[in-house]
Design an enzyme around this catalytic site. Sequence first.
Site, PDB file in Angstrom:
ATOM      1  N   SER A  39     -10.544   6.874  45.372  1.00 25.63           N
ATOM      2  CA  SER A  39     -11.429   6.886  46.535  1.00 25.63           C
ATOM      3  C   SER A  39     -11.243   5.610  47.335  1.00 25.63           C
ATOM      4  O   SER A  39     -10.540   4.688  46.916  1.00 25.63           O
ATOM      5  CB  SER A  39     -12.883   7.007  46.087  1.00 25.63           C
ATOM      6  OG  SER A  39     -13.322   5.743  45.614  1.00 25.63           O
ATOM      7  N   LYS A  40     -11.892   5.565  48.464  1.00 26.71           N
ATOM      8  CA  LYS A  40     -11.811   4.407  49.360  1.00 26.71           C
ATOM      9  C   LYS A  40     -12.219   3.125  48.629  1.00 26.71           C
ATOM     10  O   LYS A  40     -11.753   2.043  48.945  1.00 26.71           O
ATOM     11  CB  LYS A  40     -12.753   4.607  50.560  1.00 26.71           C
ATOM     12  CG  LYS A  40     -12.066   5.299  51.718  1.00 26.71           C
ATOM     13  CD  LYS A  40     -11.415   4.277  52.660  1.00 26.71           C
ATOM     14  CE  LYS A  40     -10.612   4.982  53.733  1.00 26.71           C
ATOM     15  NZ  LYS A  40      -9.582   4.118  54.316  1.00 26.71           N
ATOM     16  N   ARG A  41     -13.100   3.286  47.667  1.00 30.81           N
ATOM     17  CA  ARG A  41     -13.582   2.126  46.918  1.00 30.81           C
ATOM     18  C   ARG A  41     -12.441   1.383  46.203  1.00 30.81           C
ATOM     19  O   ARG A  41     -12.535   0.209  45.913  1.00 30.81           O
ATOM     20  CB  ARG A  41     -14.614   2.559  45.865  1.00 30.81           C
ATOM     21  CG  ARG A  41     -16.043   2.278  46.249  1.00 30.81           C
ATOM     22  CD  ARG A  41     -16.977   2.799  45.187  1.00 30.81           C
ATOM     23  NE  ARG A  41     -16.743   4.227  44.947  1.00 30.81           N
ATOM     24  CZ  ARG A  41     -16.433   4.749  43.770  1.00 30.81           C
ATOM     25  NH1 ARG A  41     -16.313   3.995  42.727  1.00 30.81           N
ATOM     26  NH2 ARG A  41     -16.258   6.043  43.655  1.00 30.81           N
TER      27      ARG A  41
END
Length: 470
Positions: free
Chosen positions: A238-240
């Site tokens: 994910s973007k995280r």
Amino acid sequence: MVITRFAPSPTGDLHIGSARTALFCWLWSKNQHGKFILRIEDTDRERSTDQAVQVILDGLEWLGLRWDEGPIYQTQRFDRYKQVAKQLLNDGHAYKCYCTKERLEVLRDQQIAAKQKPRYDGYCLRFPHPPHDNMPYVIRFKTPQTGSIAFNDLVKGPIEIQNTELDDLILVRSDGTPTYNFTVVVDDWEMGITHVLRGDDHINNTPRQIHILQALGAKIPQYGHMPMLLGPDGKKLSKRDGAASVLDYRLQGILPEALLNYLVRLGWSHGDTEIFSVDEMIKLFDVNAINGSASAINPEKLLWLNQHYLKTKPEAEIAKELAWHFDRLGIDVSKGPALEQIVIAQRDRCKTIVEIVQKSQFLFQEDVVIDEESLNKHFNQEAFHALAAIINQLKTVNDWKPEAINNAIKSVVEELGIKLGLIAQPIRIAVTGGTVSPSIDTTLALLGKEKSLQRLQDALSLKTEMFPEG
Ligand code: GLU
């Protein structure tokens, strides 16, 4: 001939999972002296944007994944999809379905209540006449109801699906637009695609696509479905997890070779080798050796690879990337040193292009500001005294190169009988504003004679403020 294609839907960034797919398709076509086609699957007009198309083109170009044909836009092929739909209707492989949304909803509810898998029940195949004229209709594919479809996935091995699992999917919607499964099939067929490599989120579509291809009398490509990339924690990426798109990585100062090398190892290997030049990848890549287990990204490894390519890639090429970064920051590099020289001075000290940019900005600033703390810590009376002598000596240097600069400084240091350490840091701070830079002589050489002397003079003029008594 091997023909592969990369077929992104332009609805957002160029995700690194997609970039890996593109890379594998590209590598296989190169390895086999085949062809790599770029196809833009932009039929979802609400979600597709020109900007997203540009991001894909820019990303592929930056990575050096040149396509041999395309970009082919599906939205420009609607007439062709219509013709093929008509052909399937005429040949009895497809039929018009007039069922209303309400009927389909009731059917679905009933099937769910009866614990059955929701699927179209073939009503319009049995009762092919519209209840009244001008009824809107969709075109459905007539899926065989007995037997099974089997294929040998290049990544996952043999797969077999019973035809009873599949229902009569829609090829053309009531507004006349073709569906994803239909456009993909028509295109793969007409473009002569021999190998379809894609994410395993498409694996359920494959038996449906094979059915349609068979109905068209097309040759069936080989399919390979690659597992998704995972985050470093083994969970969905994910973007995280930092960068997720090709542009993100570029903005973080990663070189394209490093990203390619990194991506190729996410799902493919050749012994224990970690570093592959693009030519080596092309030579060694084998579509049959794609790994079926999901790979987790490893940001440290990417940085390690990036450092390797920073050290080994020709400086003129790294300089081009550096220019892109400075340009984005609105920094005019025309009045500073040659970017190649910056690369040479900084390449061994930095992990990313961004780090080089940060550590080299002082070369393009109008002047530098020395903060209170550095001033008090490094500029004592003795240092100022030495600085004045060094300025005088440097003025006499005509050949403004590291060696001559070094000799000038050394001669003053020897004459005054001081340690180089006493003066090295004040000079560095005076010309860069900070305490970290390449060696003093290289730093001054890069900055140029005029700017160097100006900054040293500016620093010297602080003496009267600090030591008014002289
Ligand atoms: N357009 C699809 C996607 O972006 C890929 C389709 C395919 O590779 O068959 O997910």
